[in-house]
Every structure is written in C-alpha cells, then in structure tokens.
Design a protein around this motif. Structure first.
Motif, mmCIF file in Angstrom:
data_model
loop_
_atom_site.group_PDB
_atom_site.id
_atom_site.type_symbol
_atom_site.label_atom_id
_atom_site.label_comp_id
_atom_site.label_asym_id
_atom_site.label_seq_id
_atom_site.Cartn_x
_atom_site.Cartn_y
_atom_site.Cartn_z
ATOM 1 N N TRP C 25 16.650 -26.626 12.089
ATOM 2 C CA TRP C 25 15.908 -27.985 11.744
ATOM 3 C C TRP C 25 14.886 -28.344 10.600
ATOM 4 O O TRP C 25 14.248 -29.079 10.829
ATOM 5 N N VAL C 26 14.467 -26.847 10.511
ATOM 6 C CA VAL C 26 13.754 -26.719 10.031
ATOM 7 C C VAL C 26 13.767 -27.539 7.727
ATOM 8 O O VAL C 26 15.469 -27.542 8.027
ATOM 9 N N GLY C 27 13.381 -28.608 7.678
ATOM 10 C CA GLY C 27 14.060 -29.445 6.671
ATOM 11 C C GLY C 27 13.723 -30.898 7.651
ATOM 12 O O GLY C 27 14.771 -32.154 6.881
ATOM 13 N N GLN C 28 14.266 -31.018 8.826
ATOM 14 C CA GLN C 28 14.227 -32.135 9.320
ATOM 15 C C GLN C 28 12.860 -32.612 10.177
ATOM 16 O O GLN C 28 12.144 -31.746 10.514
ATOM 17 N N SER C 29 12.574 -34.122 10.003
ATOM 18 C CA SER C 29 12.087 -34.803 10.128
ATOM 19 C C SER C 29 11.784 -35.419 11.826
ATOM 20 O O SER C 29 11.726 -36.393 12.495
ATOM 21 N N ILE C 30 11.849 -34.025 12.296
ATOM 22 C CA ILE C 30 11.384 -34.264 13.881
ATOM 23 C C ILE C 30 10.451 -34.562 14.381
ATOM 24 O O ILE C 30 9.537 -34.967 14.012
ATOM 25 N N ALA C 31 10.205 -35.333 15.960
ATOM 26 C CA ALA C 31 9.626 -36.330 16.576
ATOM 27 C C ALA C 31 7.961 -34.921 16.560
ATOM 28 O O ALA C 31 8.402 -34.464 16.032
ATOM 29 N N ARG C 32 7.067 -35.449 16.348
ATOM 30 C CA ARG C 32 5.778 -34.283 16.722
ATOM 31 C C ARG C 32 5.832 -34.072 18.464
ATOM 32 O O ARG C 32 5.341 -35.049 19.095
ATOM 33 N N VAL C 33 5.080 -32.821 18.260
ATOM 34 C CA VAL C 33 5.158 -32.370 20.005
ATOM 35 C C VAL C 33 3.463 -32.585 19.827
ATOM 36 O O VAL C 33 3.960 -32.828 20.965
ATOM 37 N N GLU C 34 2.555 -32.735 19.069
ATOM 38 C CA GLU C 34 1.282 -34.002 18.977
ATOM 39 C C GLU C 34 1.184 -34.672 19.997
ATOM 40 O O GLU C 34 0.304 -35.171 20.620
#
Lengths: 270, 173, 1006
Positions: C25-34
């Motif tokens: 997962w690190v290195g991916q632009s996942i959607a922000r949980v915030e």
C-alpha cells in the motif's frame, strides 16, 4: 471581531426607512447587501445605533430603462445588474467594470447603490457613475433630489448625502458610444491601485480615474497628438495627488494613470 | 415594520438544508455564529470575519453569501444551504464531494466547506463552465494547503460529470 | 513542452487504488481516510467542539503602540459592562504565572502580556472575560489605558546601533545573542581567491497564515491544582515544559489536548502557546473554563511571524565560479520578545549554511536582535527561506559578475554523487542524493532548453523575460540539540547535552483483533492518518481501511516526548517510520504465535490478505483477527516469551542526531532532501506585475509514501512561497505601526495568481530513516522565493531585488526616473521617504473676520469646542494647552478620542503652531500644523495652514488604505469649522456646496 450592539429595523415600507433616517440621522445606517458595511461593523470601525434593512422593499429592487437613462434601485444587487439582459447594449461600461467588483460571492449580495453610498475611492461603481456622468437619487421625508456624480463624491467615504437621506437609486445615461475600462490591482478582486474608465464624448474623451485621489476624478480630453496627450496626462497624473502605501507608490500610480490613460484614450478614439 | 432592540434575543426561523429550523439571536449576531453555536451546524467555518477568505460561504435563498457578512436576523424566513446539506445521504458523498476526494482537492479541510458551496451553486447555474469561469469563481476563496490546482481539477471533473460525461472513477464515503 | 500545460489542469497523481493485490500500500495514492468527514462538514476543529456549561469567553485589548510605557489601566467601566466577569491586565497575569523562558542566557523576562511596557503593536495589554465573545469585546472597548509613547525600532540593522531605542534592559542593547563561528580556513581561502563577490539582502516578514486561527479552552481545578487545556497547538511538545513552568505546576498537572482536526498550521500554531498561559490564567482567576478563538485581525497583527533577517554574504570565488569559502553575517530579527524556541529559526539551518554545495571554508557571525514587532516563531521553511534567499541570490550574482551560466555555477559547486553521506563544514550529515542527476533530469524533463528559447523570443520582442534557478537541500527531522549551538561550548557543558528527535508510535490490538494506531504527530491536514494506515496495513497484510488511526494528543494519557508534534517535516521520515517499527514489533510476536498455532517456524510466517499463514503452504493459515485477539482471550495459549500482542509503543530517535561538538559542528537535521527549481517569468511592461510562465520543481525526498500527498505538499508549499515572493509581507511603518492587518492588505495568493508547477521526482532513499523517506513539505518555501527573485532579476537586469516583488518597487529599475511634474507645480505635498507614513498637506480658507478676531478664537476654549470636529467639550489646562473629548469620523467610521491641543511659537495675531494628539479605541493620531493669518483686501483674513500628521493603532493596521484620506478630511473639517465660526465663505465660493469647498481646501482635485 464582533459588532457592537445595535437595534435592527426590518423595513417593510419605504416610509419606515425615511422616518427612521429623519429620527435617527447619523446614528442610523442603511444596510442593504452589507458587503462594505458588515466588515466595518465586525471590526467596530462603525458603530451605528440602528441598522435599517431595506432589502425587503420590492420597490427598491428594480432596474428601469426610461428614455436615455437606466435607473438602478437601492435594493438591486450587483449580480442582478450584471445579469440584466440589456446591460451589454445599454451600459457597456458597466458591463466591463462590474466583473472587477469583488468576487462572485460578494456581488451576489452587494448592491450597486451600497457601493455608491460607501464611496470607496478605489471602487469600480463610483468610478463608472462618474465616468458616465450619472446621478444619485436622494430622498428624505422632506424632499427628493438628484445629485450629479461629480458633486456627490466629496472624499474618502464622504458623500453629499445628508444624514436623513436615503440613496433611493442611481441613474446612468444609456451610452452607446465607445468606452473602455481597465484596472490594475495586486490580485484579481482587490481594491484597485488604479482603475481607469474612458467614454467617448462629442469633443473627445472623458477619462475617469479611481484608486488614486480620494474620490473618482474625471477629466475631458480633446483629441490630441500623442506627444501633447502625454503632456496633459502627465499633468493630470500629478494633479491627482497620488499617495504611497504598502501596495503601490505614488510614482507607480502616476505611471499607471499615464500608461492606462493613453491606452484607453487611444482605444476609445480608434 | 419590525424593530428588534439590541441586547434582546429574537427568534430567527429559517429553512436550513430543506428542514425548518429556529434559534435565538441578538440583532448583532453574525450568521456564522448563529449557524455554528446556536444551531450547531459547525460545518460552516470562520476564517476572517471580513468577507475575504470565503470559508463561511453559504447559500441564502439561492444566492451565494458570506455568512460572516450576514446577520442572523437577516435570514429570518429565508432558505439557507450549508455544507451539511450537500451529501445525498449520511454515508454517501455527492458528486462534487467525491471529485474533491478523488483529486486530493483538500488537505486540512477548513476552507473546503465554502468552496464546495460556491461550486455547488455555480455548477447548477452554469452546467458547462470553462476553466476560466471556474477560476474566476474560485478567486473568492483562499486555500493555504492545496495550491488550488487539485481544486480546479476536481471542479472541472465534477462539471464534466454533471454534463453527462462518465466519472473517471466512482468513489463514495 | 506544450504551452497549454501551464494554465490547464493536469490529471496526474489522482487517487487510485493499488494496482495489484500483492503490492504494498505504501507508495500508492489511495483515497484519504480524512476526506469524507471533512467534505460533509463533520470535521471537529477547535471551535467546533462543545464546551462545559458556564464556559466564559475571552477577548484581548491590544497595544496600539509599538513601544510605550503603560501609565495606567482603568478597568472599572469595563467591569460594570453587562456580562463581564473579569478583566485582567499584565500585573494580574504576573501574579498568577511565571515568565516564559527565554532561549538565550540573559536576565530578561518574557511575559505573554505587556507588563508595564508594550513592545509591539498588538501585544496583549488586558483580557476581558465575559458571558460571550460579543460582550467580552464590549468590555475591551471600555478599558481605559494611558500610555507614554517611546521611540520604536523596527529594522534589525538599526536595532544593533548604539543609538537605537532599547527594548529590554537585560540584553546588550537589542542584541540578545552574538556568536561567531569558523570552520576550515576561510581567511586563507579569501586571501587566495581571485574573486570576492558579495550580496546584502533583507528577507521580509511573512507568515504561512492558516485559514483556521488559534483557539484555546482552558480549565483549572483548584482541588487538583491542575490545568486542563484544549488548544490547536501543533508542537513541538518541548513547549509543554515551558507552559507548565509558566503556569507554576509540574508537567503532570498540565493536561494539554489537541482537537481531532486542525485547519492548517504550517508551523504557525506553535505560536498559540503564550495564549495558553493567558487563557489558563484567566480560568484560574475566574474559577470557570475560559475559551478564546483568535480572530483574523488578531492573527495577522499579533500571532506570530517568520523572522525577517538582514544578511551580508561574501563568497571567495574561483575563476570558474567555484565557491571556495563563504562569510555569513546574519542579523536575525525575532521581534519584541525572544520566545521559545527562538532563536531556533537562525540555527535550524546551521549545518546547511553551505546549501547543496561542497564548500569547505566557512565563517559565520550570527546576531539575534529584538525589535518592536510581533515575536516570531515556527513557520514553514523555518530558516530556509532566509538562508537561501541570500545564498542563491549570491550564486546568481556570481554568474552575472563572472559572465558564466548560472546553471554552470550551480553544477560546479554541488556535492558530488559519490560523496554521501557527506559531512558539511558546519557539521550536517547530508544523508543521500545525486544532485547532478537531479539537475540533468530536471532540466530535461522540465524543458529548460525550450524555456531558454522562449526567453530569447520574448526579448527579441522587447519583453521583460527572465529565467531563475535554485538548488537547495531541504533539511528534515530537527535535532533537538541544534538550538544549543547558540550557546558557547562552555555554556553547553554547563546546561547538559541536548540531542536526538524522539518519535513515538503506539499500535494496539483490541479483543476482536482490529488494529489501532496512535502517534504524537498533530497533523493539520497532511493526511497522516491515511499514510499510517498504509504503513501499518503493509506490515500486517491488512487493508488500510482495517486500520484506525488517531492523531489527537492528550499529554495526560498518550506516549509523547519533547520532539512530538508536527514540524521540521518529521512525519514521513520519523513518525511514519516509528509506526512501522511498532507494527513490526507486534508482528514479530504475532509471527511466533502463528507459528505455534500453525505448527511451522516463524520464518515461514507471512501476513497476507487478512490472514497469517505459512509461506510454503498457503492453505495453512488463520485469520489475522483470530491470531491478533489471542492475547486478550487466551494468554495461556501464547508461546513462552511472547508476552502479549495487545499494545506496543515504540520510541525512536536516530543516533546520527548528536549534540553540537566542541568545534560547534552540528548535524542540525537527520535528512536532507534535494530540490532543483527553475522558472521563466515575464514582467509586464505596463503593470510591472510578474507572471510565472513556467515553474519546474524537481524533488528528491527519498522514498515516496503517497505520491498524491507529496505533490500536495509541494503544491501547497509552492503557493505559499509564491505569496512570499510576490504578495505577502507583514509590513510595518517606521514608527512600528502595523500596516497589513486584514486579508485585503496581507495578500494571500488566490487561484488566479498560482500557476500549476511542473513537479518532478526522483527517489534516493535515506539510509537513516526506517522507510527511506525524507521530509518534503517545506522545500518550496525555501527554494521558490529566491528562484522567482532570480528570474525577475534576470528579466529586468537588476542587481538587487527586494521581496515581495511588489510591482511598484520595480518602477525605478525598469523605467528610470519619472517624467517631471508640470512646470508650475511644486513638489508633491505627499512626498515621502520609504516607510514614513507621515501625511503632509496644506490648505487655505478665507474668512470675513479680521486677523485679531480669528486669533482670539484660536485661543478660546469655547471656539475650539465649536471648531474641533465632533468635540464634546474643551478643558483649558493653560492659556496654550487644551484637552478635548472628541468623536471623529469619516463616513460610517466613527470613534471617540481623547485629544490634547497645544499652541506654541505664538506670533499674535499672525502665526501659531498647533500640536495635537488624539487617542481612542480605533487608534491614535498626532500632528502639528502651522497656521498663518494674513489680511485680505476687503478686511477679512486668509487662514493658511500646513500640517504634518500621523495615525497609528487599529485604524492603521486595518484601514491603512483609508487613512490618509480620513486624516485630511478631519483636518479639513477643523478649518472649515473655524472658517465658519469666523464668518467664512469668500464670495467666489458662495455657489459651491460645502463639500466642494471642503474638497478644494484640503487639496483635493478641482
């Protein structure tokens, strides 16, 4: 940053507004769109005893074309005028200048006459009123009068309006002649460092400058050769008595009067 | 005529996000304070209280307004829309909100409510805006985190989607 | 590079999921949980959180003067105002608290509120506590303070002069610290170098100004003698020790909490801490919780600012542009008080004063001065903008003076790729990088060749186009010991060593096996919760959505240390890495638990897709939650020696961050990212506004954890830096008046001003951080202002350029001397020197009364009462001294003032000098006018007046634009009234309106 206390009057008839102003004079302020007054209330620069809200008076919210002039009522918002279908062909200068007034989010509330009443020397609407030679319609319980723009603005936020008078409307001569508007501000939507409006006249051009002196200043220029024009513009620039502030120097303001003035005069006369 | 004396509380009734709502306000109470502390709708934020930053932008009777330059008593009888009214359901994001999320168009999220209100209003009025029109609208807002590019991108994407072009990627809350 | 890229929205780095299930997962632009919370208005920012019933609200009275003794404070009227519970001033605060510590050894006190003397405009003078904020502000208006104004000093170069007004008696003059350093052999290098090239620059005051302002809610429990404080403070939590000392309680009796959301900070919210002391003291004094939310005017005037700095920098330079030695002379202006952690801004970059360059000989003189301006504190870039503005302007000057290509000068001086880790002359350890490669790729991918062609084409058309460059190292993860470099080695030995950068993270697993993460990082929008969920999900083979992250801090319950908080770009390199270490520690134990449950060896265990299983036999697996929960339900089932897997807190501090050594070498930061920027700008010939044609920023911040967030940091920093370059300045007048107190005066860039930069990356991992990442958020605040300045200097051919690049400042350079005024006209009445806000003017009125009558009126209190605008009464102190109570106003702006009028140089009935001053809630004004009376042919009198006036205080900072006009109107009103009293109105003006006359009299346009 909260306003000091005041009474709030939600006027439902024009008479209530005029009676209120007669009774309370300088202690009362008219609130319309609030875009100029509210910051001053929040900062406690202004502390009226009473606010009289005129925005529920339909008779003030009209734009009317009568003969050669357009009357804009005290309740007409800037966005409403900007969206008025006849604006482009009857008041092309207003159509050019109004998008420079504040932002979409302030024009949607701010009124045309409110800006005139506030008489900020950098504001576009007082400049346009002056450039077009419009009139301010004042009304009190005792009388109604019309004051030409040239006599209405008297200084920084000072106008010919008496304390008991309401700016009921302004009227602007419908103008098909060539006109141009240019403004330089630090950022888009900021108060003008120099705003410049030019309108063709029978003899030449009427040039109006905002942001430099304490009020919009107009001057008629005949058709001139470019060297002669530079000289008269230079004289005009110096006469405006420009000032230094954090955003611009007096010299920079004079530069803009000279440069924009020449540009606009050429544009209008071509 | 109604004269509301200073230092007294007066009832203010409005439609907030389509639902009737009321509270008390002194004449001088700002709409921001009324919404946030009287009604409890804290989604509208306060950034400058002089109409410049745009964080408090709401819609009053279908027109955009700075809530900090509006008195609570002025909206009596009006319909007010705030960021709390944008999502179609509590667990779902609206199309514009989803575009913001997809494009990282927010960081701290403090200015976002006002920007969403401006865009929501604007995209309903101007269904196919040019980028320049959107930029012009957004000059009425200050954001300190994003550098604006992702906001612009989200707005253009949402506009395209509203105009019937398919979304790049579906994303819900 | 196609043109359209610059105005257009690019669709890069938008949120994506991971490309395939096995990848990290690190290195991916996942959607922000915030985001979902923030987008729906459910965020919980400081002012969104409810308070205890009965909570009071505070408002501050602030000094209108830059420097003044407080003669008296009368709170009686304020106390009787409705809803008011308490009004406290400096002496009250002094009785309730102790002075804040000062960062240098000097017998100087530092109170969060003026005690006896105010030293900057906006300094708190009293606090009113009332039932609500509106009433608290009503009370503030009624506090009556009398001041004795002192001369002020605002310029750091002026502050060190012996004749300068002195702010604090305990410093030597205004110099709080003066240290010199020497590394290598700079004297020889200067002696033998063929060129000596120097630059003198001043970096201005500015601030990254978050949109959310400060907020504090404080409560005091006398039963426990303990404070409970909620504040949108950002750290560093070393400040907690400062606070508890000031509040006179042990650290364990000051509970400091932060709200879940914070509306931006960029360092600025460190500066809330003096207000924590004041609000906590108010809570103790009133016995009630007290809340204060700073307003925007307070924030701009008095929150905190980056330091302004005067720098003289000299380089010894070889023929080919190589820099052989540098000689720095820095005067750091920390404002009126040296508040913790200052003078940290000056020393943060101490190890990096050679930038990205291999320069072995270095001389430094560092002076820290106090001036009559707002105290300084943390601000994004912290010391970097100040250093690089001097260093990188110098590099450009070297290129110009030696007729070299600036890029060649940069290239020749860069630290070589094989030199890492590279120890700089002053002791920083540059961890990793390949600066030459970054330059090469940046120039190529950013289209430098094409930009040069654009410059050539533009110049051929007579346009003002220039290109600027910068190369900088971006330090991150501050050594808690760097600030002690301000002390001498002997002083440091006495104080004990300071070093390290303790980061902390806690991983907890609950009875159903779900994972929680807590870090002491206090994000303000950077998305820490998202990144931590990625980092921890990778360790446990879970999805980021399985991980719940909490980033609030409660000093009473959470793991924290002095380095905790969000500053020095420490999240990615330190905090996220520490979370990884904590997760790995638990994973190590879970591996043993799983191995025993699955009858295999621990080496064979892998965490995949929510399961813990055998690598060799993927079917042999058990769900993560089941293994994870075992410690709760069946501790006896755990293998011997595992202990538990419930909760793990890791503290991590890098060993590279040692204390300054005996030679004053200091590794001031753990990581050093690299940035290479270049840009093309055009200066408009009419407006002189600078337009960015293209901005390219190449970053090497080590391993990238979340590409979209990294780009977000770059974009945000770039926008703020663009503001610093072109728009933003906390401006002061010579008398210390603050001139940019609203967002209409302190100009933040909007979408119309901010172009989209081209962002490029390369990744050279840091060997010193757990994830290989380095800080990235501050770099453009360091590189961009000077890059734009270099481009503008190139465009207009200027030797010196001043930030911000206000168009008006370029007029002389671009256009030369101004066209002369028309012949008849004397020099402008408004002629002013820079910073002098004095307003000068003259006017004339003709009246029917004769000179003696006018003279008598001027000396008669009754007439004065009638002619002083808005006068409520005149008190005669002596024949030539009057005191008046007046209401002055322009349009809707009205205020009540206490005015003094003195007459001097009397030459009856011909001339008199009038000196007046007025002071009130909106500010103060003072002026002097000379009135001369002359006869007219028809027996009347001409009243001629000249005046010089100045205004300060609130009106100056929030209405500067309106001021001069207002002053002129008021002065005009005085003479108009005088003329009226004296039967004014010469025949020629009979037909004019009052206003038209007024206009003419005070010099307006005809």
């Amino acid at each position: 940053m909260k306003p000091a206390a005041f009474d709030y009057v939600r006027a439902e008839h024009l008479d209530e507004v005029l009676d209120g102003l007669t009774r309370e004079g300088g202690d009362a302020r008219i609130i319309a769109g609030g875009q100029s007054l509210m910051p001053m209330l929040n900062m406690r620069l202004a502390r009226p005893k009473t606010l009289i809200d005129i925005m529920r008076l339909p008779e003030l919210a009209r734009i009317e074309r009568k003969g050669g002039s357009v009357t804009v009522g005290a309740g007409v918002r800037q966005a409403t005028l900007l969206a008025w279908p006849e604006l482009g062909k009857t008041l092309p200068l207003v159509a050019q200048a109004l998008p420079w007034t504040g932002h979409v989010q302030t024009r949607s509330r701010g009124t045309v006459c409110g800006s005139i009443a506030h008489a900020d020397p950098s504001a576009e609407l007082p400049l346009v009123l002056s450039a077009l030679g419009g009139e301010v319609h004042l009304r009190s319980t005792k009388k109604r009068r019309r004051v030409p723009a040239g006599e209405f603005f008297a200084g920084m936020m000072v106008t010919a309006r008496a304390d008991d008078e309401l700016i009921e409307a302004i009227s602007l001569p419908a103008n098909q002649r060539a006109c141009a508007f240019r403004e330089v501000a630090r950022r888009h939507g900021d108060f003008a460092i120099v705003a410049c409006a030019a309108v063709a006249t029978d003899k030449g051009v009427r040039l109006a400058i905002g942001g430099v002196a304490d009020m919009p200043v107009t001057r008629e220029f005949p058709r001139l050769e470019s060297g002669a024009l530079d000289d008269v513009l230079n004289t005009f620039a110096y006469e405006l008595d420009a000032r230094d502030d954090v955003h611009a120097s007096a010299r920079y303001r004079r530069d803009l009067v000279r440069l924009l003035g020449a540009e606009l005069i050429r544009e209008v006369l071509s | 005529m109604s004269r509301l004396p200073a230092d007294q509380h007066h009832a203010v009734r409005l439609m907030l996000n389509g639902k009737p709502c009321s509270g008390d306000a002194e004449p001088r109470m700002l709409l921001t304070d009324f919404l946030r502390h009287e009604i409890g709708a804290t989604g509208t934020h306060v950034g400058c209280e002089h109409g410049v930053c745009g964080a408090c932008t709401v819609e009053i009777d279908g027109k955009l307004a700075r809530a900090c330059l509006t008195l609570a008593v002025q909206v009596d009888g009006c319909a007010v829309r705030t960021v709390e009214g944008l999502a179609p359901a509590p667990d779902r994001l609206g199309l514009l909100q989803a575009a913001f999320k997809r494009n990282h168009a927010l960081q701290c999220g403090f200015c976002t409510a006002g920007i969403l209100m401006s865009l929501d209003h604007f995209l309903r009025e101007v269904p196919k805006p040019s980028e320049q029109e959107v930029r012009d609208l957004l000059t009425g807002h200050l954001c300190r985190c994003t550098g604006y590019t992702p906001i612009l991108r989200a707005a253009m994407e949402a506009a395209a989607e509203l105009a019937g072009e398919p979304a790049k990627e579906k994303s819900d809350a | 590079m196609p043109e359209k890229r610059y105005g257009m929205v690019e669709a890069t780095s938008s949120a994506k999921g991971r490309p395939d299930p096995g990848s990290p997962w690190v290195g991916q632009s996942i959607a922000r949980v915030e985001d979902a919370t923030l987008l729906t208005g459910r965020g919980r920012f400081m002012d969104d959180i409810g308070v205890h019933p009965g909570t009071l609200h505070a408002a501050f009275l602030r000094s209108p003067h830059a420097h003044a003794d407080i003669v008296s404070i009368d709170v009686s009227q304020a106390m009787s105002s409705r809803g008011v519970v308490a009004v406290l001033h400096g002496e009250d605060i002094k009785a309730l608290t102790s002075s804040l510590v000062v960062g240098v050894k000097a017998p100087v006190e530092c109170w969060p509120m003026a005690v006896g003397r105010a030293r900057y405009v906006g300094e708190p003078v009293a606090i009113a506590v009332a039932a609500d904020r509106y009433r608290a502000e009503d009370a503030v208006d009624l506090i009556d303070v009398r001041y004795n104004v002192r001369p002020a000093v605002v310029d750091p170069r002026a502050a060190v002069k012996p004749e300068a007004p002195v702010l604090h008696d305990g410093f030597g003059g205004n110099v709080a610290s003066d240290r010199s350093f020497r590394y290598g052999d700079p004297e020889s290098a200067f002696a033998s170098a063929p060129h000596r090239i120097s630059i003198d620059v001043s970096y201005p005051r500015n601030s990254c100004t978050p949109i959310e302002t400060y907020g504090v809610v404080a409560d005091y429990n006398p039963g426990d003698d303990a404070y409970d404080v909620l504040a949108n403070f950002q750290g560093p939590f070393s400040i907690h020790a400062v606070l508890s000392r000031a509040l006179r309680v042990p650290g364990n009796r000051l509970r400091l909490r932060t709200p879940p959301d914070s509306g931006g900070s960029f360092g600025v919210k460190q500066g809330v801490f003096p207000y924590i002391v004041l609000i906590a003291a108010a809570a103790k004094a009133t016995g009630r919780p007290v809340k204060w939310i700073e307003d925007r005017l307070e924030h701009l005037t008095a929150s905190v600012s980056a330091t302004n700095r005067a720098v003289s920098l000299v380089a010894a330079v070889a023929e080919d542009g190589r820099i052989l030695a540098l000689d720095w002379d820095q005067i750091e202006d920390c404002g009126a008080h040296l508040r913790a952690p200052e003078p940290a801004t000056l020393y943060r970059m101490h190890g990096n004063l050679t930038g990205a360059y291999d320069i072995r000989h270095l001389k430094i003189r560092n002076r820290v001065v106090v001036t009559n301006k707002t105290p300084t504190g943390l601000n994004r870039g912290f010391g970097g903008p100040q250093v690089y503005f001097a260093l990188e302007r110098l590099v450009q000057r070297i290129a110009v003076e030696l007729n070299l290509d600036p890029l060649d000068v940069i290239t020749r001086n860069l630290v070589l790729a094989d030199a890492f880790p590279y120890k700089t002359a002053s002791g920083a350890l540059l961890d990793s990088g390949n600066y030459q490669e970054a330059l090469r790729r940046g120039a190529q991918e950013g289209g430098l060749a094409e930009l040069k062609a654009r410059r050539q084409a533009a110049r051929a058309e007579g346009r003002l186009y220039g290109i600027g460059y910068t190369a900088v190292v971006e330090p991150s993860v501050s050594n808690m010991g760097y600030i002690t470099t301000v002390l001498t080695p002997a002083e440091r030995r006495k104080a004990g060593p300071k070093n390290g950068a303790q980061a902390t993270a806690t991983i907890a697993i609950d009875p159903v096996g779900s994972v929680s993460v807590h870090v002491a990082s206090v994000p303000q929008g950077q998305g820490h919760r998202t990144v931590l969920s990625q980092v921890v999900a990778d360790v446990f083979g879970l999805k980021p959505s399985d991980i719940r992250v909490n980033t609030e801090i409660d000093t009473a319950k959470d793991a924290w240390s002095i380095a905790s908080g969000n500053y020095a770009s420490r999240f990615a390199p330190a905090v996220a890495g520490t979370a990884k270490l904590a997760a790995e520690r638990i994973a190590g134990r879970l591996r043993r638990v799983a191995a025993s449950q699955l009858n295999t060896e621990t080496d064979d265990i892998a965490f995949v897709d929510g399961h813990v299983g055998s690598k060799r036999n993927p079917d042999n697996r058990i769900s993560f939650s089941r293994i994870a929960a075992l410690s709760h339900w069946s501790p006896a089932a755990l293998p011997d020696g595992v202990g538990h897997t419930i909760r793990e807190t890791v503290f991590w501090t890098p060993p590279e961050l040692t204390a300054p050594d005996e030679d004053d070498q200091i590794n001031s930061s753990l990581c050093h990212g690299f940035i290479f920027d270049f840009c093309g700008v055009e200066v408009d010939r009419t407006t002189l506004q600078t337009r960015i044609d293209r901005y390219v920023t190449m970053h090497d911040c080590g391993t990238i954890l979340h590409p979209a967030m990294v780009d977000g940091q770059v974009r945000g920093g770039f926008a703020q830096a663009l503001g610093a370059a072109l728009y933003e300045e906390y401006a002061y007048a010579e008398d210390g008046s603050f001139l940019t107190g609203t967002l209409a005066d302190y100009l933040l860039p909007t979408v119309a001003e901010v172009p989209t930069p081209i962002i490029l990356h390369m990744e050279t991992p840091s060997p010193f951080t757990p994830l290989g990442s380095k800080g990235v958020g501050e770099g453009n605040c360091m590189s961009t202002p000077v890059c734009i300045a270099n481009a503008v200097a190139d465009a207009i051919g200027a030797k010196d350029v001043v930030l911000p690049l206000v168009p008006a400042k370029l007029a002389e350079i671009v256009r030369g001397a101004e066209p002369a005024p028309p012949a008849r006209r004397t020099s402008s009445t408004q002629a002013k020197r820079g910073g002098d806000r004095k307003l000068r003017g003259e006017g004339e009125a003709v009246v029917k009364a004769n000179a003696q009558q006018v003279w008598d009126m001027l000396l008669d209190p009754n007439t004065l009462a009638a002619v002083i605008p808005g006068c409520h009464g005149v008190e005669k102190i002596s024949g030539t001294h009057f005191r008046a109570d007046v209401t002055l106003g322009i349009g809707p702006v009205k205020g009540r003032y206490r005015a003094e009028v003195k007459l001097s140089d009397l030459d009856p009935p011909k001339a008199v000098t009038l000196t007046g001053s007025a002071e009130g809630g909106l500010g103060f004004g003072n002026g002097e006018g000379r009135i001369t009376l002359g006869p007219t042919p028809d027996g009347g009198t001409t009243i001629h007046y000249t005046y010089e006036a100045g205004i300060g205080g609130k009106v100056a900072s929030i209405g500067g634009r309106l001021l001069d006009g207002a002053t002129r109107v008021i002065i005009g009103q005085f003479f108009v009234s005088l003329a009226r009293q004296a039967g004014g109105g010469e025949p020629a003006s009979g037909g004019l309106s009052w206003f038209a006359r007024l206009r003419r009299w005070f010099g307006g346009a005809p």
